[in-house]
Design an enzyme around this catalytic site. Structure first.
Site, PDB file in Angstrom:
ATOM      1  N   LYS A   1      20.079  43.354  40.535  1.00  0.00           N
ATOM      2  CA  LYS A   1      19.223  42.991  39.406  1.00  0.00           C
ATOM      3  C   LYS A   1      18.313  44.161  39.027  1.00  0.00           C
ATOM      4  CE  LYS A   1      15.171  41.502  39.307  1.00  0.00           C
ATOM      5  NZ  LYS A   1      13.849  40.871  39.496  1.00  0.00           N
TER       6      LYS A   1
ATOM      7  N   ASP B   1      17.966  37.610  36.561  1.00  0.00           N
ATOM      8  CA  ASP B   1      16.752  37.167  37.231  1.00  0.00           C
ATOM      9  C   ASP B   1      16.741  35.637  37.220  1.00  0.00           C
ATOM     10  OD1 ASP B   1      16.116  36.464  34.638  1.00  0.00           O
ATOM     11  OD2 ASP B   1      14.276  37.640  34.532  1.00  0.00           O
TER      12      ASP B   1
END
Length: 292
Positions: A143, A161
């Site tokens: 991420k 996320d």
């Protein structure tokens, strides 16, 4: 007929209707993104940064806190420690004191300290621009790497996320909770050229409309294409009261300014956040005087 083994390898995505084909799913997904792009023409990375190092550090700090909170502490941090070498040589206690408002500050300090040292030792003090290198840094997963690659290096990536993962599942783009699998599922639906901005559109929508606990379904621009419509408030007026940031009631002028000045949206947001922080500080100071 799909085998059981095949079904286990590839969890079925939620579909708008029981007979939605893979092609129809792809078309619906892309239409959702087009609508969100029109609704949020000013979507951008909401962490403030000037270079890859600042974005990397800010993204590490953003774990378990808000971008607003991170943006409040990074100016002080970067003024004192502007690059990897400076941060690697900093006293951990000094870093802790600066980043304490972001929470988990001891663990984050350790990550930033070791991360900076590794950048100095392994990459000559320069943040690498490849995913396989970024994920070798302490505290950096896919991420964080995709955030840095997409926004600081222009390399397409999908940032999964908590907001993106929640909405991808609500939209029926994936049935998985695993961020890597979510990323893979969504990558199949969109061309690489869309990945970075898609991430911004979806995260913006998750923060403003499609909230975790009570999504504002009745004020959602993609409600007609969402298989999860009805999970939240469907009454338009009640839903509108749930909207946040520039979509919140009373913020119409701010939204209009951001739409009119798309390329200055980050600057406008920063100005608004500083004003809000100053107002809060003034209010707290006044309350302290009253108690005294």
């Amino acid at each position: 007929m799909t085998s059981l083994a095949g079904a286990e390898r590839r969890p079925a995505r939620r579909r708008l209707t029981a007979d939605e084909s893979p092609l129809a799913l792809k078309r619906r997904a892309r239409k959702i993104d087009r609508v969100l792009a029109e609704f949020y023409p000013y979507a951008h990375a909401e962490l403030d940064f000037r270079d890859p190092f600042e974005l990397l550090v800010a993204t590490v700090l953003s774990a378990q806190t808000t971008d607003v909170r991170v943006n409040q502490v990074t100016p002080t941090l970067f003024a004192k420690y502007p690059d990897a070498r400076a941060l690697s040589e900093a006293e951990p206690s000094d870093i802790e004191e600066i980043i304490k408002p972001t929470g988990f500050f001891r663990a984050k300090t350790k990550s930033l300290h070791v991360l900076s040292q590794k950048i100095v030792d392994d990459f000559d003090g320069v943040v690498p621009g490849r995913l396989e290198d970024l994920v070798t840094l302490p505290g950096v997963g896919r991420k964080t790497a995709n955030v840095v690659l997409g926004n600081a290096f222009g390399v397409p990536g999908i940032t999964v996320d908590t907001h993106f993962g929640r909405l991808a599942k609500r939209f029926g783009w994936t049935a998985s909770e695993d961020p890597v699998k979510v990323e893979q599922d969504v990558m199949e639906l969109f061309p690489p050229s869309d990945w970075t901005m898609l991430s911004h559109h979806v995260v913006f929508h998750g923060r403003r409309v499609c909230h975790a606990r009570k999504p504002a379904c009745g004020a959602c621009p993609v409600a007609a294409m969402c298989p999860s419509f009805g999970d939240g408030e469907t009454d338009p007026e009640k839903a509108r009261k749930l909207l946040k940031y520039e979509l919140a009631p009373g913020q119409e002028e701010l939204r209009a300014e951001m739409i009119e000045n798309v390329h200055r949206a980050a600057e406008i947001r920063m100005r608004t956040q500083r004003a809000a922080a100053a107002s809060t500080a003034a209010g707290n100071a006044a309350a302290g005087k009253d108690r005294a």
